[in-house]
Scaffold this active site. Structure first.
Site, PDB file in Angstrom:
ATOM      1  NE  ARG A   1      16.054 -38.882  75.565  1.00  0.00           N
ATOM      2  CZ  ARG A   1      16.165 -38.191  76.695  1.00  0.00           C
ATOM      3  NH1 ARG A   1      15.097 -37.821  77.335  1.00  0.00           N
ATOM      4  NH2 ARG A   1      17.345 -37.858  77.166  1.00  0.00           N
TER       5      ARG A   1
ATOM      6  NE  ARG B   1      21.635 -37.859  84.718  1.00  0.00           N
ATOM      7  CZ  ARG B   1      20.888 -37.399  83.736  1.00  0.00           C
ATOM      8  NH1 ARG B   1      20.330 -36.211  83.841  1.00  0.00           N
ATOM      9  NH2 ARG B   1      20.714 -38.096  82.637  1.00  0.00           N
TER      10      ARG B   1
ATOM     11  NE  ARG C   1      22.799 -40.013  78.754  1.00  0.00           N
ATOM     12  CZ  ARG C   1      23.386 -39.250  79.679  1.00  0.00           C
ATOM     13  NH1 ARG C   1      24.490 -39.669  80.277  1.00  0.00           N
ATOM     14  NH2 ARG C   1      22.875 -38.101  80.012  1.00  0.00           N
TER      15      ARG C   1
ATOM     16  CE  LYS D   1      16.902 -32.906  76.883  1.00  0.00           C
ATOM     17  NZ  LYS D   1      18.245 -33.414  76.582  1.00  0.00           N
TER      18      LYS D   1
END
Ligand code: AMP
Length: 187
Positions: free
Chosen positions: A89, A134, A145, A14
């Site tokens: 989301r 990250r 996730r 994305k």
């Protein structure tokens, strides 16, 4: 305005595709993940709260995200449009976004969904963890996730299909090929 949403599981590309789309169509790129990471870095109240969710691979509460978007639309009245990367989301966020759009006399033009298999997601995120470091790219958080994406975010596909806005694009392949598929679906 030309307002786009780019939608897909974590690691679907994305961020990469949003930057390219923003450049081509002269849109303002809004990555809610980047906004939250910057709040965390600056140790703001919002950042400290957001970190407790992000570290577990959970979603940050809807009202916080909706306030961020509201503020952003208020401060960016002269843009050609937005490319929303990582928002909405949840269905609650999508409904709030529809209302915010009505308030500014506008609408979402298209929702691009990047399709990518789970195995590819996991291997891409682990690779990204090595390169970018990250904190939420570790195996336990990744699997949460993905679960959160399936349970809370993927119902948005049907939401936007009903609005006849959905453009589904294969998210596996070269960056340029994927970008070209997106662009041909947008014209
Ligand atoms: P991303 O960079 O888009 O993968 O986002 C990183 C993390 O930020 C996500 O795993 C969530 O915890 C949080 N986040 C980003 N956008 C949202 C959103 N629209 N709603 C709730 N949480 C979000």
């Amino acid at each position: 305005m030309f307002n786009l949403i780019l939608f897909g599981p974590p690691g679907s590309g994305k961020g990469t595709q949003s930057v390219k789309i923003a450049e081509k169509f002269k849109l303002k790129h809004v990555s809610t993940g980047d906004i939250l990471r910057s709040e965390i870095k600056n140790k703001t109240e919002l950042g400290i709260l957001a970190k407790s969710f992000i570290d577990k691979g959970e979603l940050v509460p809807d009202n916080l995200l909706i306030d961020i978007l509201h503020d952003l639309f208020d401060k960016n009245k002269d843009v050609n449009g937005f490319i929303l990367d990582g928002f909405p989301r949840t269905i609650v966020q999508a409904e709030a976004l529809d209302k915010l759009m009505i308030e500014i006399n506008d609408h979402i033009s298209k929702v691009i969904s990047l399709d990518i298999p789970d195995e590819e997601v996991v291997s891409r995120l682990l690779k990204r963890a090595e390169i970018e470091g990250r904190e939420d790219d570790n195996e336990a958080t990744i699997s949460n996730r993905l679960k959160v994406y399936k349970n809370q975010t993927s119902p948005l596909l049907e939401y936007y299909e009903k609005q006849e806005k959905l453009l589904e694009v294969q998210g596996v392949g070269s960056i340029d090929d994927i970008f070209n598929s997106i662009c041909s679906g947008l014209v």
